[in-house]
Write an enzyme that holds these catalytic residues in place. Sequence first.
Site, PDB file in Angstrom:
ATOM      1  N   TRP A 101       0.836  -1.207   0.000  1.00  0.00           N
ATOM      2  CA  TRP A 101       0.000   0.000   0.000  1.00  0.00           C
ATOM      3  C   TRP A 101       0.868   1.253   0.000  1.00  0.00           C
ATOM      4  O   TRP A 101       0.585   2.221  -0.709  1.00  0.00           O
ATOM      5  CB  TRP A 101      -0.965   0.004   1.182  1.00  0.00           C
ATOM      6  CG  TRP A 101      -1.966  -1.110   1.113  1.00  0.00           C
ATOM      7  CD1 TRP A 101      -2.131  -2.115   2.024  1.00  0.00           C
ATOM      8  CD2 TRP A 101      -2.920  -1.354   0.066  1.00  0.00           C
ATOM      9  NE1 TRP A 101      -3.132  -2.961   1.610  1.00  0.00           N
ATOM     10  CE2 TRP A 101      -3.629  -2.523   0.421  1.00  0.00           C
ATOM     11  CE3 TRP A 101      -3.241  -0.704  -1.129  1.00  0.00           C
ATOM     12  CZ2 TRP A 101      -4.648  -3.051  -0.376  1.00  0.00           C
ATOM     13  CZ3 TRP A 101      -4.249  -1.224  -1.922  1.00  0.00           C
ATOM     14  CH2 TRP A 101      -4.941  -2.383  -1.551  1.00  0.00           C
ATOM     15  N   ASP A 171      -1.387   6.645   6.459  1.00  0.00           N
ATOM     16  CA  ASP A 171      -2.485   5.757   6.092  1.00  0.00           C
ATOM     17  C   ASP A 171      -2.698   4.815   7.281  1.00  0.00           C
ATOM     18  O   ASP A 171      -1.829   3.992   7.582  1.00  0.00           O
ATOM     19  CB  ASP A 171      -2.089   4.974   4.832  1.00  0.00           C
ATOM     20  CG  ASP A 171      -3.119   3.915   4.423  1.00  0.00           C
ATOM     21  OD1 ASP A 171      -4.118   3.737   5.137  1.00  0.00           O
ATOM     22  OD2 ASP A 171      -2.901   3.269   3.374  1.00  0.00           O
ATOM     23  N   LYS A 195     -11.887  -1.578   7.007  1.00  0.00           N
ATOM     24  CA  LYS A 195     -11.014  -2.480   7.753  1.00  0.00           C
ATOM     25  C   LYS A 195     -11.467  -2.556   9.213  1.00  0.00           C
ATOM     26  O   LYS A 195     -11.686  -3.620   9.733  1.00  0.00           O
ATOM     27  CB  LYS A 195      -9.554  -2.014   7.678  1.00  0.00           C
ATOM     28  CG  LYS A 195      -9.027  -1.799   6.267  1.00  0.00           C
ATOM     29  CD  LYS A 195      -8.767  -3.100   5.524  1.00  0.00           C
ATOM     30  CE  LYS A 195      -8.713  -2.938   4.012  1.00  0.00           C
ATOM     31  NZ  LYS A 195      -7.549  -2.255   3.495  1.00  0.00           N
TER      32      LYS A 195
HETATM   33  C1  LIG Z   1      -7.057  -1.853   2.185  1.00  0.00           C
HETATM   34  C2  LIG Z   1      -6.012  -0.818   2.262  1.00  0.00           C
HETATM   35  C3  LIG Z   1      -5.890   0.179   1.292  1.00  0.00           C
HETATM   36  C4  LIG Z   1      -6.775   0.230   0.068  1.00  0.00           C
HETATM   37  O1  LIG Z   1      -8.057   0.563   0.406  1.00  0.00           O
HETATM   38  P1  LIG Z   1      -9.188   0.848  -0.680  1.00  0.00           P
HETATM   39  O2  LIG Z   1     -10.262   1.456   0.130  1.00  0.00           O
HETATM   40  O3  LIG Z   1      -9.549  -0.489  -1.272  1.00  0.00           O
HETATM   41  O4  LIG Z   1      -8.633   1.760  -1.700  1.00  0.00           O
HETATM   42  C5  LIG Z   1      -4.928   1.141   1.469  1.00  0.00           C
HETATM   43  N1  LIG Z   1      -4.125   1.138   2.545  1.00  0.00           N
HETATM   44  C6  LIG Z   1      -4.203   0.188   3.486  1.00  0.00           C
HETATM   45  C7  LIG Z   1      -3.283   0.218   4.658  1.00  0.00           C
HETATM   46  C8  LIG Z   1      -5.148  -0.817   3.382  1.00  0.00           C
HETATM   47  O5  LIG Z   1      -5.230  -1.768   4.327  1.00  0.00           O
END
Ligand SMILES: *Cc1c(COP(=O)(O)O)cnc(C)c1O
Length: 360
Positions: A101, A171, A195
Amino acid sequence: MSRVYNFSAGPAVLPEEVLKEAADEMLDFRGSGMSVMEMSHRSKTFEKIIKDAEADLRELMGIPDQYRVLFLQGGASQQFAMIPMNLMKNRVADYIVTGQWAKKAYQEAGLYGKANKVASSEDGTFSYIPDCSDLPISEDADYVYICENNTIYGTKFWTLPDTKGKPLVADVSSCFLSEPVDVSKYGLIYGGAQKNIGPAGVVIVIIREDLIREDVLPGTPTMLRYKVHADNASLYNTPPAYGIYICGKVFRWLIKRGGLAAMKEYNVAKAKILYDFLDASEMFYGTVRKEDRSLMNVPFVTGNAELDAKFVKEATQAGFVNLKGHRSVGGMRASIYNAMPIEGVEKLVGFMKKFEEENA
Ligand SMILES: *Cc1c(COP(=O)(O)O)cnc(C)c1O
């Protein structure tokens, strides 16, 4: 009705209480005669839902006044572009690459300016967090970027990098609300809801006011400007209204459970059960350097791909689902987010013990 133990990395398990409450309100939200899904986002009723959600999130995280909370769409991945478009004033940013990511975010930023990879753990298949105490931070960097919890690899920054005064952008998709956080250490915190918070379709951005600027990169679409969303209190266009409503319920659920300090205590106890077993097992082992282990995503392997597959299959039959590791790493991964009850992990470990005995 029969609910499984769902170890999915995302979309992931949500608190049963929240789902039941939403079910009760499905046809008639508190006397409105309609579902939140059917309601104008400009109605008084929805205005209260989004305002309460923000207030509860502010209370949970202790968000200082000079930070704005935005409920957006496009997932975490859209932020990979939105961040450089809005923050890259000098067109320079430093990225710490600790997984897929972070790597995607780094590559996306390269479309808009000079993205520097100032640290990486790719040499060790992202199984650790690099030392970030004295990085070659660029003098003109607009921000320093991390992925705080690496969902795929199961690592977590337990110490934030020294950004040498540059705003930290994080993030936190897979560790959002899993523990107390000092928001003032960040310029921007963001995460997809699916998540640890709510349904897919909502991404939450917490941004320091001075980083919300008018002079974004030329060509930045209106919908991708933080300022537009901040000025309109996340109601510039139709927001992901039902998703925000569910997120709001999860915030209430967390407050009722004692907030993020209580949640962390629970998450530490929960993860310990699994990590202790992995450390003692002769068959299963964790793939991450111990001091960098995530409380949310626990990858593990047997070292034998056939045995891994047999385990995943039998676990699924026993009601422990979505334990297959990410397609890029294989093996297994148990995501044990806030809403995974401790009994789920205890029972999983019981199942793993039995599997180990039967297949020794
Ligand atoms: C799942 C995830 C993403 C991507 O998320 P989307 O909403 O599918 O774009 C980005 N960063 C992390 C840390 C993730 O776990």
